[in-house]
Design a protein around this motif. Sequence first.
Motif, PDB file in Angstrom:
ATOM      1  N   LEU A  26       0.848  -1.193   0.000  1.00 57.28           N
ATOM      2  CA  LEU A  26       0.000   0.000   0.000  1.00 57.28           C
ATOM      3  C   LEU A  26       0.879   1.236   0.000  1.00 57.28           C
ATOM      4  CD1 LEU A  26      -3.036   0.123  -0.187  1.00 57.28           C
ATOM      5  CD2 LEU A  26      -3.119   0.659   2.222  1.00 57.28           C
ATOM      6  N   ASP A  27       1.314   1.601  -1.192  1.00 52.89           N
ATOM      7  CA  ASP A  27       2.210   2.745  -1.307  1.00 52.89           C
ATOM      8  C   ASP A  27       1.448   4.051  -1.071  1.00 52.89           C
ATOM      9  OD1 ASP A  27       4.915   3.718  -2.248  1.00 52.89           O
ATOM     10  OD2 ASP A  27       3.520   4.896  -3.450  1.00 52.89           O
ATOM     11  N   GLY A  28       2.073   4.960  -0.345  1.00 53.18           N
ATOM     12  CA  GLY A  28       1.442   6.263  -0.087  1.00 53.18           C
ATOM     13  C   GLY A  28       0.498   6.207   1.092  1.00 53.18           C
ATOM     14  N   SER A  29       0.694   5.212   1.981  1.00 52.21           N
ATOM     15  CA  SER A  29      -0.324   4.956   3.002  1.00 52.21           C
ATOM     16  C   SER A  29      -0.493   6.093   4.017  1.00 52.21           C
ATOM     17  CB  SER A  29      -0.055   3.640   3.715  1.00 52.21           C
ATOM     18  OG  SER A  29       1.259   3.663   4.222  1.00 52.21           O
ATOM     19  N   THR A  30       0.500   7.008   4.105  1.00 52.74           N
ATOM     20  CA  THR A  30       0.281   8.123   5.035  1.00 52.74           C
ATOM     21  C   THR A  30      -0.845   9.032   4.532  1.00 52.74           C
ATOM     22  OG1 THR A  30       2.135   9.211   3.971  1.00 52.74           O
ATOM     23  CG2 THR A  30       2.570   8.278   6.113  1.00 52.74           C
ATOM     24  N   GLY A  76      10.286  20.935  -0.793  1.00 50.13           N
ATOM     25  CA  GLY A  76      10.693  21.299   0.573  1.00 50.13           C
ATOM     26  C   GLY A  76      12.112  20.845   0.887  1.00 50.13           C
ATOM     27  N   TYR A  77      12.606  19.861   0.133  1.00 56.40           N
ATOM     28  CA  TYR A  77      13.947  19.316   0.394  1.00 56.40           C
ATOM     29  C   TYR A  77      15.036  20.000  -0.430  1.00 56.40           C
ATOM     30  CZ  TYR A  77      11.107  15.528   2.405  1.00 56.40           C
ATOM     31  OH  TYR A  77      10.210  14.816   3.137  1.00 56.40           O
ATOM     32  N   TRP A  78      14.695  21.110  -1.073  1.00 58.06           N
ATOM     33  CA  TRP A  78      15.642  21.824  -1.959  1.00 58.06           C
ATOM     34  C   TRP A  78      17.046  21.925  -1.363  1.00 58.06           C
ATOM     35  CZ3 TRP A  78      15.712  24.356  -6.742  1.00 58.06           C
ATOM     36  CH2 TRP A  78      16.767  25.252  -6.929  1.00 58.06           C
ATOM     37  N   ILE A 133       1.652  14.985  -5.089  1.00 60.17           N
ATOM     38  CA  ILE A 133       0.644  14.394  -4.211  1.00 60.17           C
ATOM     39  C   ILE A 133       1.322  13.765  -2.991  1.00 60.17           C
ATOM     40  CG2 ILE A 133      -1.197  12.652  -4.083  1.00 60.17           C
ATOM     41  CD1 ILE A 133      -1.495  13.051  -7.183  1.00 60.17           C
ATOM     42  N   GLY A 134       2.511  13.184  -3.210  1.00 61.82           N
ATOM     43  CA  GLY A 134       3.200  12.495  -2.115  1.00 61.82           C
ATOM     44  C   GLY A 134       2.755  11.052  -1.997  1.00 61.82           C
ATOM     45  N   SER A 135       2.110  10.576  -3.054  1.00 63.31           N
ATOM     46  CA  SER A 135       1.702   9.174  -3.138  1.00 63.31           C
ATOM     47  C   SER A 135       2.200   8.738  -4.516  1.00 63.31           C
ATOM     48  CB  SER A 135       0.183   9.117  -3.026  1.00 63.31           C
ATOM     49  OG  SER A 135      -0.272   7.806  -3.108  1.00 63.31           O
ATOM     50  N   LEU A 136       3.258   7.922  -4.525  1.00 64.73           N
ATOM     51  CA  LEU A 136       3.978   7.664  -5.769  1.00 64.73           C
ATOM     52  C   LEU A 136       3.085   7.145  -6.890  1.00 64.73           C
ATOM     53  CD1 LEU A 136       6.668   7.379  -7.326  1.00 64.73           C
ATOM     54  CD2 LEU A 136       6.964   5.156  -6.237  1.00 64.73           C
ATOM     55  N   VAL A 137       2.195   6.211  -6.564  1.00 65.19           N
ATOM     56  CA  VAL A 137       1.336   5.640  -7.607  1.00 65.19           C
ATOM     57  C   VAL A 137       0.506   6.752  -8.264  1.00 65.19           C
ATOM     58  CG1 VAL A 137      -0.575   4.052  -8.063  1.00 65.19           C
ATOM     59  CG2 VAL A 137       1.217   3.380  -6.508  1.00 65.19           C
ATOM     60  N   ILE A 172       7.408  15.006 -15.574  1.00 62.97           N
ATOM     61  CA  ILE A 172       8.379  14.217 -14.821  1.00 62.97           C
ATOM     62  C   ILE A 172       8.056  14.140 -13.342  1.00 62.97           C
ATOM     63  CG2 ILE A 172       9.949  16.206 -14.518  1.00 62.97           C
ATOM     64  CD1 ILE A 172      12.155  13.935 -15.061  1.00 62.97           C
ATOM     65  N   PHE A 173       8.303  12.966 -12.763  1.00 59.49           N
ATOM     66  CA  PHE A 173       8.248  12.797 -11.310  1.00 59.49           C
ATOM     67  C   PHE A 173       9.674  12.558 -10.835  1.00 59.49           C
ATOM     68  CE2 PHE A 173       8.572  10.112  -7.622  1.00 59.49           C
ATOM     69  CZ  PHE A 173       7.789  10.806  -6.706  1.00 59.49           C
ATOM     70  N   MET A 174      10.049  13.205  -9.726  1.00 57.58           N
ATOM     71  CA  MET A 174      11.415  13.062  -9.223  1.00 57.58           C
ATOM     72  C   MET A 174      11.402  12.779  -7.718  1.00 57.58           C
ATOM     73  SD  MET A 174      13.096  16.457 -10.799  1.00 57.58           S
ATOM     74  CE  MET A 174      11.840  17.654 -11.028  1.00 57.58           C
ATOM     75  N   LEU A 180      12.942   6.146  -2.331  1.00 49.15           N
ATOM     76  CA  LEU A 180      12.157   5.086  -2.952  1.00 49.15           C
ATOM     77  C   LEU A 180      12.966   3.800  -3.122  1.00 49.15           C
ATOM     78  CD1 LEU A 180      10.246   7.314  -5.508  1.00 49.15           C
ATOM     79  CD2 LEU A 180       9.571   6.628  -3.199  1.00 49.15           C
ATOM     80  N   ARG A 181      12.274   2.681  -3.076  1.00 46.57           N
ATOM     81  CA  ARG A 181      12.943   1.380  -3.129  1.00 46.57           C
ATOM     82  C   ARG A 181      13.028   0.890  -4.561  1.00 46.57           C
ATOM     83  NH1 ARG A 181       9.566   3.726   0.473  1.00 46.57           N
ATOM     84  NH2 ARG A 181       9.947   3.050   2.587  1.00 46.57           N
ATOM     85  N   LEU A 182      14.217   0.397  -4.895  1.00 46.55           N
ATOM     86  CA  LEU A 182      14.458  -0.059  -6.265  1.00 46.55           C
ATOM     87  C   LEU A 182      13.490  -1.172  -6.674  1.00 46.55           C
ATOM     88  CD1 LEU A 182      16.199  -0.150  -8.847  1.00 46.55           C
ATOM     89  CD2 LEU A 182      17.738  -1.720  -7.652  1.00 46.55           C
TER      90      LEU A 182
END
Length: 340
Positions: free
Chosen positions: A115-119, A211-213, A243-247, A259-261, A276-278
Amino acid sequence: MPQVTVTEHLLLHQKQSPSATGRFTMLLNELILAGKIISRDVNKAGLVDIVGFTGTENIQGEKVKKLDRFANEVLIHRMERAGVLCGMASEENADLIPIRDKFPKGDYMLLFDPLDGSTNIDVNINVGTIFSILRNKNFDGSGASLSDMLRPGVEQVAAGYIMYGSSTILVYTTGNGVHGFTLDPSVGEFLLSHPNLTIPEKGKIYSVNEGYWNYWDKPTQEIVSWFKDPDGKRGAPYSLRYIGSLVADFHRTLIYGGIFMYPADNRDPAKSKGKLRLMYEASPLAMLAEQAGGMASTGKRRILDIVPEDLHQRVPLFIGSRDEVQKIQETYSKYAGCAV
Ligand code: AFP
């Protein structure tokens, strides 16, 4: 217009491959059933006691949400019984998940982020199950070892995701294009809604947690400045969506382009290769991106060529339209050899 179900679509593709035995179709059918069960419970979030945390942490040191654990259990329970797997791995489990001896086995291996993005669940934002399917070349009727599973993404035989949102969508590839299906809740079937999905060659959206600039390296900062430049090549800045939910972020990128980064950052040593996990996130989405005509890179190399060293390895990810991913690779190659 006649509506094609995902099972019909799978059988049609199975017929086109003379050596197909139907075992792969069995695997995907079982995965689809697991996805329907998870979808049902995600849709009940808020009504039953399934939101919030379990009080434990997973292998990644993240707090486990109740629905995360539920989705993980559903997938392990169903997929162990599929009769076609010799091993599984989940983002939520530290070690490889064996198939117990009481169940029949086959040479496929399944890796998943349950369940990716579960937060995002508690605030009703899309979440998803990401899956990657490999074949064990050394299968001898027993299980799979860690080295059998640590294979580069280029060897995946299939990959995809099920996204739980305003509707439930299944997107998958078996190396023959990318196809999307939407769950029709009235009949309980996934129906073909997005045949032969392709990513636009270039887009107008960039997607990153800006935010992580201050934690980023120079090439990443330079490329993000380029996306924001009003006087750049396009004569207008890109739009930012995150969105902060990769899917969900990937699904939008697949349909609209851009692009998503999730770059590497220097927040702490654990994030030096990004978050992110490979094997559970980057590789399966990279296979989808490439099959749809896009690209996926660490900035320096193709994601699908990376040979994993461990199941939970992290990797920087730049994924989406060719134009934008190439731009990133050009920027990184300009800095090659410099301490950035
Ligand atoms: P959770 O599953 O803990 O919500 O993490 C989601 C995720 O792995 C991925 O889906 C997002 O793209 C990324 O993390 C968001 O991370 P940031 O919150 O650091 O932007």
